[in-house]
Design a protein around this motif. Structure first.
Motif, PDB file in Angstrom:
ATOM      1  N   GLU A  13      -0.397  26.260  36.687  1.00 16.00           N
ATOM      2  CA  GLU A  13      -1.157  27.508  36.773  1.00 16.00           C
ATOM      3  C   GLU A  13      -1.943  27.763  35.487  1.00 16.00           C
ATOM      4  OE1 GLU A  13       1.836  29.857  39.845  1.00 16.00           O
ATOM      5  OE2 GLU A  13       2.195  29.972  37.679  1.00 16.00           O
ATOM      6  N   LEU A  14      -1.346  27.438  34.354  1.00 15.63           N
ATOM      7  CA  LEU A  14      -2.059  27.602  33.080  1.00 15.63           C
ATOM      8  C   LEU A  14      -3.300  26.719  33.056  1.00 15.63           C
ATOM      9  CD1 LEU A  14      -2.107  28.901  30.234  1.00 15.63           C
ATOM     10  CD2 LEU A  14      -0.802  26.907  29.448  1.00 15.63           C
ATOM     11  N   GLN A  15      -3.174  25.485  33.538  1.00 16.00           N
ATOM     12  CA  GLN A  15      -4.326  24.580  33.590  1.00 16.00           C
ATOM     13  C   GLN A  15      -5.393  25.092  34.559  1.00 16.00           C
ATOM     14  OE1 GLN A  15      -5.466  21.785  31.931  1.00 16.00           O
ATOM     15  NE2 GLN A  15      -3.966  22.587  30.492  1.00 16.00           N
ATOM     16  N   ALA A  16      -4.972  25.710  35.652  1.00 15.80           N
ATOM     17  CA  ALA A  16      -5.930  26.267  36.602  1.00 15.80           C
ATOM     18  C   ALA A  16      -6.669  27.462  35.995  1.00 15.80           C
ATOM     19  CB  ALA A  16      -5.227  26.678  37.892  1.00 15.80           C
ATOM     20  N   LEU A  17      -5.970  28.245  35.189  1.00 14.45           N
ATOM     21  CA  LEU A  17      -6.589  29.398  34.539  1.00 14.45           C
ATOM     22  C   LEU A  17      -7.534  28.991  33.417  1.00 14.45           C
ATOM     23  CD1 LEU A  17      -3.481  31.741  34.348  1.00 14.45           C
ATOM     24  CD2 LEU A  17      -5.529  32.111  35.736  1.00 14.45           C
TER      25      LEU A  17
END
Length: 123
Positions: free
Chosen positions: A12-16
């Motif tokens: 999720e951090l990478q998607a953000l």
């Protein structure tokens, strides 16, 4: 920003914040606190990393439990929100919520689809 704390996992951090390393990604988020979990990217231990203004403050390590779980992220985020609403300081709220969530997973119930669900009921 409308939130004080965000609780992403690594994906999720990478998607953000795509194409950034962890530190850069945390720095790019418009919130004061980030509690990052490695649940989906680890095999034996789960590490949660608590950042405040993009500075790493704490590392919390738990043994990864066998099986698949549904609802652990919601349990964690809701627990943090409830503790913050009671006036608990953010750093303490995150640790208490992590401990509570881990206990709900230790006592999880399998209610179908081969996933375990956190047991949030008092014994």
């Amino acid at each position: 920003p409308l939130v004080d704390v965000i609780t992403p996992n690594v994906d999720e951090l990478q998607a953000l914040s795509p194409n950034k390393n962890e530190q850069q990604a945390v720095e790019s988020l418009p919130c004061e606190w980030v509690l990052l979990t490695t649940t989906d990217s680890s095999n034996d231990e789960i590490e949660h990393r608590l950042y405040h203004h993009a500075e790493l403050l704490e590392r919390y390590t738990y043994t990864k439990l066998p099986g698949d779980y549904h609802g652990s992220g919601c349990t964690l985020a809701s627990s943090i929100a409830g503790l913050l609403a009671l006036g608990v300081e953010t750093r303490i709220a995150c640790k208490r919520a992590l401990d509570y969530t881990y206990q709900t997973l230790l006592n999880a119930k399998s209610i179908g689809k081969m996933q375990h669900h956190p047991n949030r009921q008092k014994p």
